[in-house]
Motif scaffolding. Structure first.
Motif, PDB file in Angstrom:
ATOM      1  N   SER A 102     -63.240 -18.628 -38.887  1.00 18.77           N
ATOM      2  CA  SER A 102     -63.374 -18.181 -37.338  1.00 18.77           C
ATOM      3  C   SER A 102     -62.323 -18.832 -36.294  1.00 18.77           C
ATOM      4  CB  SER A 102     -65.017 -18.638 -37.008  1.00 18.77           C
ATOM      5  OG  SER A 102     -64.849 -19.886 -36.853  1.00 18.77           O
ATOM      6  N   ASN A 103     -62.238 -18.603 -34.994  1.00 16.88           N
ATOM      7  CA  ASN A 103     -61.687 -19.062 -34.159  1.00 16.88           C
ATOM      8  C   ASN A 103     -62.499 -19.717 -32.836  1.00 16.88           C
ATOM      9  OD1 ASN A 103     -58.866 -19.455 -32.955  1.00 16.88           O
ATOM     10  ND2 ASN A 103     -59.262 -18.009 -31.337  1.00 16.88           N
TER      11      ASN A 103
ATOM     12  N   ARG B  54     -54.716 -19.524 -37.284  1.00 20.50           N
ATOM     13  CA  ARG B  54     -54.562 -18.169 -37.581  1.00 20.50           C
ATOM     14  C   ARG B  54     -55.542 -17.565 -38.430  1.00 20.50           C
ATOM     15  NH1 ARG B  54     -49.168 -16.838 -37.156  1.00 20.50           N
ATOM     16  NH2 ARG B  54     -47.442 -18.383 -36.844  1.00 20.50           N
TER      17      ARG B  54
ATOM     18  N   ASN C 226     -56.959 -14.358 -38.569  1.00 15.87           N
ATOM     19  CA  ASN C 226     -56.893 -13.219 -39.102  1.00 15.87           C
ATOM     20  C   ASN C 226     -55.806 -13.194 -40.362  1.00 15.87           C
ATOM     21  OD1 ASN C 226     -57.995 -12.277 -37.034  1.00 15.87           O
ATOM     22  ND2 ASN C 226     -56.213 -11.266 -36.089  1.00 15.87           N
ATOM     23  N   GLU C 227     -55.111 -14.703 -40.542  1.00 18.30           N
ATOM     24  CA  GLU C 227     -54.609 -14.710 -41.938  1.00 18.30           C
ATOM     25  C   GLU C 227     -55.363 -15.827 -42.758  1.00 18.30           C
ATOM     26  OE1 GLU C 227     -50.132 -14.869 -41.554  1.00 18.30           O
ATOM     27  OE2 GLU C 227     -50.917 -15.332 -39.520  1.00 18.30           O
TER      28      GLU C 227
ATOM     29  N   PRO D 243     -59.843 -13.230 -30.858  1.00 18.48           N
ATOM     30  CA  PRO D 243     -58.655 -12.791 -31.642  1.00 18.48           C
ATOM     31  C   PRO D 243     -58.516 -11.452 -31.235  1.00 18.48           C
ATOM     32  CG  PRO D 243     -59.787 -14.229 -32.999  1.00 18.48           C
ATOM     33  CD  PRO D 243     -60.834 -13.990 -31.651  1.00 18.48           C
ATOM     34  N   ASP D 244     -57.002 -11.020 -31.030  1.00 18.98           N
ATOM     35  CA  ASP D 244     -56.867  -9.559 -31.069  1.00 18.98           C
ATOM     36  C   ASP D 244     -56.686  -9.165 -32.501  1.00 18.98           C
ATOM     37  OD1 ASP D 244     -54.463 -10.152 -31.779  1.00 18.98           O
ATOM     38  OD2 ASP D 244     -53.615 -10.077 -29.795  1.00 18.98           O
ATOM     39  N   GLY D 245     -56.308  -7.965 -32.520  1.00 21.98           N
ATOM     40  CA  GLY D 245     -56.214  -7.185 -34.003  1.00 21.98           C
ATOM     41  C   GLY D 245     -54.967  -7.460 -34.732  1.00 21.98           C
ATOM     42  N   SER D 246     -54.063  -8.201 -34.176  1.00 19.19           N
ATOM     43  CA  SER D 246     -52.579  -8.400 -34.782  1.00 19.19           C
ATOM     44  C   SER D 246     -53.040  -9.756 -36.062  1.00 19.19           C
ATOM     45  CB  SER D 246     -51.666  -9.198 -33.869  1.00 19.19           C
ATOM     46  OG  SER D 246     -52.162 -10.199 -33.330  1.00 19.19           O
ATOM     47  N   ARG D 247     -52.373  -9.307 -36.917  1.00 22.42           N
ATOM     48  CA  ARG D 247     -52.385 -10.209 -38.201  1.00 22.42           C
ATOM     49  C   ARG D 247     -52.098 -11.468 -37.834  1.00 22.42           C
ATOM     50  NH1 ARG D 247     -52.888 -10.857 -43.293  1.00 22.42           N
ATOM     51  NH2 ARG D 247     -51.183 -12.139 -44.561  1.00 22.42           N
ATOM     52  N   ASN D 248     -51.042 -11.703 -37.187  1.00 21.65           N
ATOM     53  CA  ASN D 248     -50.488 -12.978 -36.854  1.00 21.65           C
ATOM     54  C   ASN D 248     -50.873 -13.638 -35.560  1.00 21.65           C
ATOM     55  OD1 ASN D 248     -49.096 -11.286 -35.103  1.00 21.65           O
ATOM     56  ND2 ASN D 248     -47.040 -12.387 -35.042  1.00 21.65           N
TER      57      ASN D 248
END
Length: 335
Positions: free
Chosen positions: A78-79, A48, A50-51, A18-23
């Motif tokens: 986690s992703n 999602r 990061n959410e 994941p990148d740093g974007s919340r979404n």
């Protein structure tokens, strides 16, 4: 594999960092429809991380007209996998074969109009234990991938996903609802995307996905932004090869509830012109809502189980209309 615009490698089948974007969202979707009987459906899991949750969607169209569905936001931390809330996705062989399985409660929808009031349906709707499982085996190349450079336009736009690929295939499996079961022996379609996503980034689009008994099919997308700029994307699948779309006309007949009922499509590729008719057999009128500060942003997501007619053949698949809902108005209606 690289086609000049997109790079597609076996590793792209697996979860991405994941990148740093919340979404940030990483989504896998499959659909499958039986060839002999009007039964099938689709499943989607969108991480999602990061959410802190995944978007779980299961929508099964039963032969008697009922819809069996489930929508949830199970927690994830986690992703590293596609597995949450009873829905799992497995890559059996990269770019060749995948499976998707849901096991858990299903909400039984006798009248799809009940989906317009999901809170009441989720609170008091009939529920039965169920399971849906199918395996996809590729019958086409992969379409799409990760953009080769920053100048490449992505399928839905970079504010909806960065990487995206899709593929038609042979689908086999089973749907079980309560004490009833149906075999899936037919075809389907899958996609996988990753990157920042809000559903409301789509102003409006019309998406059509189909498979036919001889192995032909298509994925057709007409997408319009708030400024009125239109892109026409997609492919016809003919004799195992994808033909990119050069032009696409969409003419929709609507119900009194502003839902699509019948669509006439005109498609142009470098090799052919195609006239396709789409009869929506069963529509699931869904929606997505998101809070942005003090404002609630709404999108209509109409998911239609559809019978398609093309070149003397009859096939099955999905029609999907997504559009922003603003002051009670649908952004794309009646286009």
């Amino acid at each position: 594999m690289k086609d000049g615009q997109f790079v597609m490698l076996p590793r792209h089948e697996l979860p991405h960092e994941p990148d740093g974007s919340r979404n940030f969202n990483e989504s896998v979707y499959t659909n499958a429809f039986d060839t002999a009987s009007p039964v099938g459906g689709w499943m989607r899991l969108g991480n999602r991380v990061n959410e802190g949750y995944a978007e779980l969607s299961v929508c099964l169209y039963l032969p008697d007209g009922r819809i069996a569905c489930q929508f949830a936001r199970p927690q994830i931390t986690s992703n590293d996998r596609f597995d949450a809330g009873g829905l799992s996705y497995e890559v059996i062989e990269p770019l060749k074969s995948v499976s998707m399985t849901y096991s858990g409660d299903l909400i039984i929808v006798e009248d799809p109009e009940a989906l317009r009031d999901p809170a009441s349906l989720f609170q008091g709707g009939q529920r039965l234990p169920g399971r849906a499982h199918w395996v996809h085996e590729a019958e086409s190349p992969v379409h799409g991938g990760e953009p080769a450079d920053d100048s490449v336009q992505t399928m839905y736009g970079r504010d909806f996903s960065l990487g995206h690929f899709n593929q038609h295939g042979r689908a086999r499996g089973e749907i079980r609802v309560g004490d009833q079961s149906w075999t899936i022996d037919g075809r389907g379609w899958r996609d996988h995307s990753w990157g920042p996503r809000y559903w409301q980034a789509i102003y409006f689009y019309r998406l059509f996905i189909a498979n036919f008994p001889n192995g032909d099919g298509f994925m057709l997308l007409k997408i319009t932004d708030r400024a009125g700029r239109v892109r026409r994307e997609g492919v016809l699948l003919v004799d195992g090869r994808y033909e990119p779309v050069l032009d696409l006309d969409v003419s929709t007949e609507w119900t009194g509830d502003r839902d699509p009922a019948f669509v006439r499509l005109g498609v142009l590729t470098a090799n052919r012109k195609a006239r396709i008719d789409a009869e929506i057999l069963q529509l699931a009128p869904l929606r997505n809502r998101r809070r942005a500060g003090d404002e609630i942003l709404l999108s209509r997501i109409a998911e239609g189980f559809t019978r398609f007619h093309w070149n003397g053949q009859q096939g099955r698949g999905m029609t999907e209309y997504i559009e922003r809902l603003e002051d009670g108005n649908l952004a794309g209606f009646p286009l």
